[in-house]
Design an enzyme around this catalytic site. Structure first.
Site, mmCIF file in Angstrom:
data_model
loop_
_atom_site.group_PDB
_atom_site.id
_atom_site.type_symbol
_atom_site.label_atom_id
_atom_site.label_comp_id
_atom_site.label_asym_id
_atom_site.label_seq_id
_atom_site.Cartn_x
_atom_site.Cartn_y
_atom_site.Cartn_z
ATOM 1 N N CYS A 1 0.813 -1.231 0.000
ATOM 2 C CA CYS A 1 0.000 0.000 0.000
ATOM 3 C C CYS A 1 0.843 1.275 0.000
ATOM 4 O O CYS A 1 0.311 2.357 -0.231
ATOM 5 C CB CYS A 1 -0.950 -0.007 1.190
ATOM 6 S SG CYS A 1 -2.101 -1.375 1.101
ATOM 7 N N HIS B 1 -3.444 7.195 2.315
ATOM 8 C CA HIS B 1 -3.812 5.884 1.770
ATOM 9 C C HIS B 1 -5.190 5.527 2.322
ATOM 10 O O HIS B 1 -5.483 5.765 3.492
ATOM 11 C CB HIS B 1 -2.765 4.854 2.199
ATOM 12 C CG HIS B 1 -3.173 3.450 1.899
ATOM 13 N ND1 HIS B 1 -3.560 3.055 0.641
ATOM 14 C CD2 HIS B 1 -3.276 2.352 2.692
ATOM 15 C CE1 HIS B 1 -3.874 1.766 0.679
ATOM 16 N NE2 HIS B 1 -3.717 1.315 1.906
ATOM 17 N N ASN C 1 -10.085 -0.188 -0.610
ATOM 18 C CA ASN C 1 -8.623 -0.092 -0.611
ATOM 19 C C ASN C 1 -8.098 -0.662 -1.940
ATOM 20 O O ASN C 1 -8.103 -1.873 -2.138
ATOM 21 C CB ASN C 1 -8.084 -0.883 0.583
ATOM 22 C CG ASN C 1 -6.565 -0.815 0.692
ATOM 23 O OD1 ASN C 1 -5.890 -0.335 -0.209
ATOM 24 N ND2 ASN C 1 -6.033 -1.311 1.789
#
Ligand code: UT7
Length: 329
Positions: free
Chosen positions: A115, A256, A286
């Site tokens: 990520c 994020h 996500n």
């Protein structure tokens, strides 16, 4: 001559298919209420076409970017693809993307940092610009998370979605805008809490690895959450301090998009008010390496020349970091 690397354009691309919380609640024991309150996610996009992969989403984002920035693909020097779901182990996804968009003069490579990969790739790309060697570098974050999500595991399948986002990096000779500072970190001791066990050189595919569902994401959600909340806030605070920024100096926090609660905790620690935080987790979930460029793309019309922007991420590895940049258009 000294130069900064500025973002001169941004573009995003997500697949059409919308997987809602209600549809997920028919697949596993979950509910719209649980997913919304624990994560902030309402829906995510899924790439349904079996013949399409990460490189196709990345190429779609890059084609939009090239058009928006009026750039010929032949002018592109370098493509860095941030991804944890490459089309295959090799050739690299960047090679496949370069072919798909006609960037026939470019070189490219993939960067794996889960990520945090977009931040790692953005920092890497900016160094190629700052060195003076290259003039047009594309950094693309793209992940087809649906290819590694176990849709019988309610802990992980509700979180992830597919998507791609790309930025163009070019020299900013004024040295006032563009990427100003970065702090990037890894801690491999955290690797065991968020991983895909099989498919690499340690555990190549066997009947056993398939039976044990080891080709899917494994996540110890609670532990990852704990580290994410602390580390993302720590690194964001650190980069603000060393650049003499107060919360009120930050025009935009671009976090994020893993969990709304992690985003809120980070903004609170930075003393950045909620209306300055880019949040689109409700729409896409996500998307791993794509979350930050997708945010920049969705908010592009609200950004102004000279805006102080902090990008922050935490992910598998563990990997985490923050980048301070000034918007250049
Ligand atoms: O981007 C990469 C980094 N990743 C992250 O940052 C993700 C970090 N982790 C998280 O976002 C959260 O830990 C999750 C969203 C994955 C889980 O949320 P949580 O609040 O930490 O839940 P939990 O794991 O503590 O589970 C609480 C309860 C459990 O039930 P019991 O044991 O209390 O009866 C779980 O079994 O919620 C249950 N649960 C669910 N219930 C309904 C777990 N997943 C679900 C679900 N639907 N989808």
């Amino acid at each position: 001559m000294l130069t900064n690397a500025k973002i001169s354009g941004v573009a995003g691309w997500v697949p059409e298919y919308v997987l809602t919380n209600n549809e997920l609640s028919k697949m596993v024991d979950t509910s719209d209420e649980w997913i919304t309150t624990r994560t902030g996610i309402k829906e995510r996009r899924i790439l349904k076409d079996d013949n399409k992969a990460t490189s196709d989403m990345a190429a779609s984002a890059i084609n939009i970017l090239l058009e928006k920035t009026n750039t010929s693909p032949l002018e592109v020097d370098l493509i860095i693809c941030a991804t944890v779901t490459p089309d295959m182990l090799f050739p690299s996804t960047a090679c496949l993307i370069a072919d798909k968009v006609g960037a026939n003069n470019a070189f490219g490579f993939d960067l794996s940092a889960a990520c945090s990969a977009f931040l790692f790739a953005l920092d890497t790309g900016s160094k190629y610009i700052c060195s003076g060697k290259y003039k047009k570098v594309i950094v693309v974050g793209a992940d087809k998370m649906s290819s590694i999500v176990d849709y019988s595991d309610r802990q992980t399948c509700v979180i992830f979605g597919d998507g791609a986002g790309a930025v163009m990096l070019e020299p900013d000779d004024s040295t006032e805008n563009g990427v100003i500072d970065s702090i990037l970190k890894v801690d491999g001791a955290g690797g065991k809490f968020l991983k895909m066990i099989a498919g690499g050189s340690l555990n190549p595919a066997t009947k056993e690895t398939i039976k044990n569902r080891h080709h899917y994401i494994y996540q110890d959600g609670k532990t990852v959450f704990k580290f994410a909340v602390t580390k993302m806030a720590d690194v964001s605070e650190e980069i603000m301090k060393r650049n003499n920024l107060k919360g009120s100096d930050v025009d935009w926090l671009v976090p994020h998009q893993a969990n709304l609660r992690i985003i809120d905790a980070t903004a609170k620690r930075m003393n950045v008010s909620p209306n300055k935080v880019m949040i689109n987790i409700q729409n896409y979930g996500n998307t791993t390496a794509a979350t930050i460029p997708l945010c920049l793309s969705d908010w592009e019309s609200k950004l102004s020349f000279g805006d102080n922007i902090i990008l922050a991420a935490f992910g598998g590895g563990f990997t985490w970091g923050a980048i301070y940049l000034k918007w250049a258009y």
